[in-house]
Design a protein around this motif. Sequence first.
Motif, PDB file in Angstrom:
ATOM      1  N   VAL A 165     -10.694  -1.995   3.068  1.00 41.15           N
ATOM      2  CA  VAL A 165      -9.308  -2.008   2.435  1.00 41.15           C
ATOM      3  C   VAL A 165      -8.696  -3.783   2.399  1.00 41.15           C
ATOM      4  O   VAL A 165      -8.432  -3.981   3.581  1.00 41.15           O
ATOM      5  N   TRP A 166      -8.147  -4.192   1.341  1.00 40.75           N
ATOM      6  CA  TRP A 166      -7.751  -5.587   1.575  1.00 40.75           C
ATOM      7  C   TRP A 166      -6.348  -5.483   1.082  1.00 40.75           C
ATOM      8  O   TRP A 166      -5.876  -5.242  -0.093  1.00 40.75           O
ATOM      9  N   LEU A 167      -5.077  -5.758   1.767  1.00 42.55           N
ATOM     10  CA  LEU A 167      -3.953  -5.720   1.489  1.00 42.55           C
ATOM     11  C   LEU A 167      -3.351  -7.082   1.014  1.00 42.55           C
ATOM     12  O   LEU A 167      -3.678  -8.221   1.632  1.00 42.55           O
ATOM     13  N   LEU A 168      -2.894  -7.324  -0.148  1.00 40.87           N
ATOM     14  CA  LEU A 168      -2.488  -8.483  -0.845  1.00 40.87           C
ATOM     15  C   LEU A 168      -1.259  -8.473  -1.275  1.00 40.87           C
ATOM     16  O   LEU A 168      -0.635  -7.485  -2.230  1.00 40.87           O
ATOM     17  N   GLY A 169      -0.101  -9.252  -0.829  1.00 44.46           N
ATOM     18  CA  GLY A 169       1.281  -9.093  -1.397  1.00 44.46           C
ATOM     19  C   GLY A 169       1.786 -10.585  -1.692  1.00 44.46           C
ATOM     20  O   GLY A 169       1.383 -11.700  -1.257  1.00 44.46           O
ATOM     21  N   HIS A 170       2.608 -10.289  -2.861  1.00 44.89           N
ATOM     22  CA  HIS A 170       3.327 -11.583  -3.230  1.00 44.89           C
ATOM     23  C   HIS A 170       4.779 -11.711  -2.914  1.00 44.89           C
ATOM     24  O   HIS A 170       5.322 -10.689  -3.060  1.00 44.89           O
ATOM     25  N   SER A 171       5.218 -12.706  -2.211  1.00 45.41           N
ATOM     26  CA  SER A 171       6.666 -13.060  -1.912  1.00 45.41           C
ATOM     27  C   SER A 171       7.204 -11.594  -0.996  1.00 45.41           C
ATOM     28  O   SER A 171       6.342 -11.601   0.184  1.00 45.41           O
ATOM     29  N   LEU A 172       8.004 -11.085  -1.200  1.00 47.81           N
ATOM     30  CA  LEU A 172       8.426  -9.795  -0.612  1.00 47.81           C
ATOM     31  C   LEU A 172       7.455  -8.824  -0.224  1.00 47.81           C
ATOM     32  O   LEU A 172       6.935  -8.246   0.815  1.00 47.81           O
ATOM     33  N   GLY A 173       6.544  -8.690  -1.411  1.00 50.13           N
ATOM     34  CA  GLY A 173       5.164  -7.904  -0.898  1.00 50.13           C
ATOM     35  C   GLY A 173       4.298  -8.407  -0.052  1.00 50.13           C
ATOM     36  O   GLY A 173       3.694  -7.775   0.551  1.00 50.13           O
ATOM     37  N   ALA A 174       4.369  -9.870   0.256  1.00 46.35           N
ATOM     38  CA  ALA A 174       3.632 -10.095   1.340  1.00 46.35           C
ATOM     39  C   ALA A 174       3.926  -9.747   2.633  1.00 46.35           C
ATOM     40  O   ALA A 174       3.197  -9.447   3.447  1.00 46.35           O
ATOM     41  N   ALA A 175       5.471  -9.669   2.812  1.00 46.26           N
ATOM     42  CA  ALA A 175       5.972  -9.101   4.007  1.00 46.26           C
ATOM     43  C   ALA A 175       5.651  -7.828   4.181  1.00 46.26           C
ATOM     44  O   ALA A 175       5.346  -7.028   5.310  1.00 46.26           O
ATOM     45  N   VAL A 176       5.446  -6.951   3.058  1.00 46.16           N
ATOM     46  CA  VAL A 176       4.927  -5.409   3.053  1.00 46.16           C
ATOM     47  C   VAL A 176       3.690  -5.371   3.486  1.00 46.16           C
ATOM     48  O   VAL A 176       3.309  -4.595   4.351  1.00 46.16           O
TER      49      VAL A 176
END
Length: 265
Positions: free
Chosen positions: A125-136
Amino acid sequence: MSCGLARQELYAPRSGPIDIAQWSSTVPPQAIRVATSDQIALSGYFWPGAPGDKDIFVFFHGRGAHHGVAAKYAQYLRGRGDAVLVASYRGFGGNPGSPDRAGIERDAAAFIQTAHKLAGEDARVWLLGHSLGAAVAIDAAAGRHDIAGVITIGAFATLSAAAPWYARPFVPERWNNIDELKRIHAPLLIVQGDKDRVIPGDSGTRLAAATQGPVAYISMTGETHKPPMQTLGPWLSAAIATMNKGQAEPLPELPASWTVVRQTS
């Protein structure tokens, strides 16, 4: 300013129903429903992977977006047969509830649990977030041992540093990526545009310095806060082949004008 109003300003949830055809230009994803630990039903999208491929991306969107916007970005991660799960949050995109940090943490945990179920035994499982999603993504990975790696795009070091100076006393939620990174030992890939004016320019350097495990920091010359996913998505799909080994090097050849700022194994 009340806490409720401050949170609405912070997260700026884009509400209303989503027509996925407006956001996905490739093979349409499957619509899915995910239940959180506090019984909130969330919508998301899913592209199955190739048979036998155990890699699955979980994509977390940023402020002012929703899972339709996330699908627009995430569709470009599919090229090498990896599964892609697009997460969403309470209060966004027609989901019930109102966003706050505790709730979004529950939302992220529910989508990670779903990713493991969808990919099956031995899922990566790879978690990938953009902007605020990166903090999530960073927050969700901290302290867990079932995450293959974390990828951030346009991430801030701390939310308070990214907010305008006049708004900092009113920021109701303390997303601090620097502190959370100290509890992550999975490989971390940081991707930042060098023309990003939404977050402080030293964010990538600060994040890379705070990381305890393997890390690579990539700067995309000429790119802003909006990620160029048509190019970045396929490159990330190739990059996880290296990260699958628990390392952050060697990475695939970078597109022209992109540079490695920092890289450690």
